[in-house]
Motif scaffolding. Sequence first.
Motif, short mmCIF file in Angstrom:
data_model
loop_
_atom_site.label_atom_id
_atom_site.label_comp_id
_atom_site.label_asym_id
_atom_site.label_seq_id
_atom_site.Cartn_x
_atom_site.Cartn_y
_atom_site.Cartn_z
N CYS A 225 -34.49 6.61 33.68
CA CYS A 225 -34.37 5.67 32.57
C CYS A 225 -34.05 6.41 31.26
CB CYS A 225 -35.67 4.89 32.40
SG CYS A 225 -35.61 3.73 31.01
N THR B 118 -45.28 3.96 28.88
CA THR B 118 -45.45 3.87 30.34
C THR B 118 -44.66 4.95 31.03
OG1 THR B 118 -45.73 1.49 30.12
CG2 THR B 118 -45.23 2.33 32.33
N MET C 188 -40.26 0.33 38.51
CA MET C 188 -39.74 1.00 37.32
C MET C 188 -39.09 2.32 37.74
SD MET C 188 -43.04 0.45 34.82
CE MET C 188 -44.16 1.13 36.03
N ALA C 189 -37.82 2.47 37.42
CA ALA C 189 -37.12 3.71 37.74
C ALA C 189 -37.19 4.65 36.54
CB ALA C 189 -35.67 3.41 38.13
N ARG D 21 -36.94 6.70 28.49
CA ARG D 21 -38.24 7.29 28.86
C ARG D 21 -38.90 8.08 27.73
NH1 ARG D 21 -39.31 10.80 34.34
NH2 ARG D 21 -41.57 10.56 34.37
N LEU E 196 -31.38 -3.52 30.83
CA LEU E 196 -32.33 -2.53 31.32
C LEU E 196 -33.36 -3.19 32.23
CD1 LEU E 196 -33.42 0.40 31.20
CD2 LEU E 196 -34.74 -0.28 29.17
N LEU F 55 -33.17 -1.03 35.72
CA LEU F 55 -34.12 0.06 35.91
C LEU F 55 -35.57 -0.32 35.70
CD1 LEU F 55 -32.15 2.87 34.04
CD2 LEU F 55 -32.18 2.39 36.49
S1 SF4 Z 1 -39.35 4.59 31.14
FE1 SF4 Z 1 -40.27 2.72 30.27
S2 SF4 Z 1 -38.51 1.36 29.91
FE2 SF4 Z 1 -37.84 2.96 31.33
S3 SF4 Z 1 -38.17 2.12 33.41
FE3 SF4 Z 1 -40.01 3.28 32.86
S4 SF4 Z 1 -41.39 1.74 31.97
FE4 SF4 Z 1 -39.33 0.85 31.93
#
Ligand code: SF4
Length: 234
Positions: free
Chosen positions: A221, A229, A216-217, A224, A206, A210
């Motif tokens: 993700c 975050t 950060m995608a 999420r 991960l 991502l």
């Molecule tokens: S949802 Fe969280 S784990 Fe996923 S890309 Fe964003 S910050 Fe990273």
Amino acid sequence: MQLALGSDPRTDSLRRTQMVLIERFGRIERQHAKRYDPVWTLVQGVIGARSRTEISDAATDRLLARFGSWEQVAEAPVAELTAELATQTFPEQSATRLKACLQSIMAERGEVDLRHLSNLPTIAAMLWLETLPGVARKISAGIMNTSHFARRVVVIDSHHRRIVQRMGLVPPKADTARAYDALMPIMPDEWDAPEIDQHHLLMKKLGQTLCRPSSMACAECPVRADCQTGAQEC
Ligand code: SF4
């Protein structure tokens, strides 16, 4: 995978994370059977700073093939080791650390052998390993988890640490040792050593795809819903 009820919410978060990451990436297999030898795993870790895993795997194999035994590697001049480690990101630093590490084991054990660790509780074995030059929590955890010791220990690299920080599972500025102390108590009880290793490999994947250091995608993700975050990015 069936979820256990009534446990720490962070533990349930880890369970859900494992499920969605397996759905996204599939289960990840470690490629190198030699990892089951704890000394091989130690050497691979000590020479592996900022180098790709497959490159460090190959360099570890080359060292043993070239010198014939880990004791001979310990006795080799740093310049020769540096030449053999030319594929590593930091060849001379890797050579110097490796020689010091193996010589330290020989001074204490008389040979390069880690079998005595099987008689120690996990944390005592890790603390012994961390007295060796070049060995910190990531390497000690890797030896105890992925070698034939097969202890329930989580390996945390920079990808893994960054993600559990962003998810809110460990303090935002936790170093690897503090992240380890925060994460181990909330590991699902039903996860054995290979499943904990799988957790690490999936989090690393991960982090390589991502959840990168500078981007950060979150929108795509799978984690999420369990990420502090990611929730703020809505
Ligand atoms: S949802 Fe969280 S784990 Fe996923 S890309 Fe964003 S910050 Fe990273």
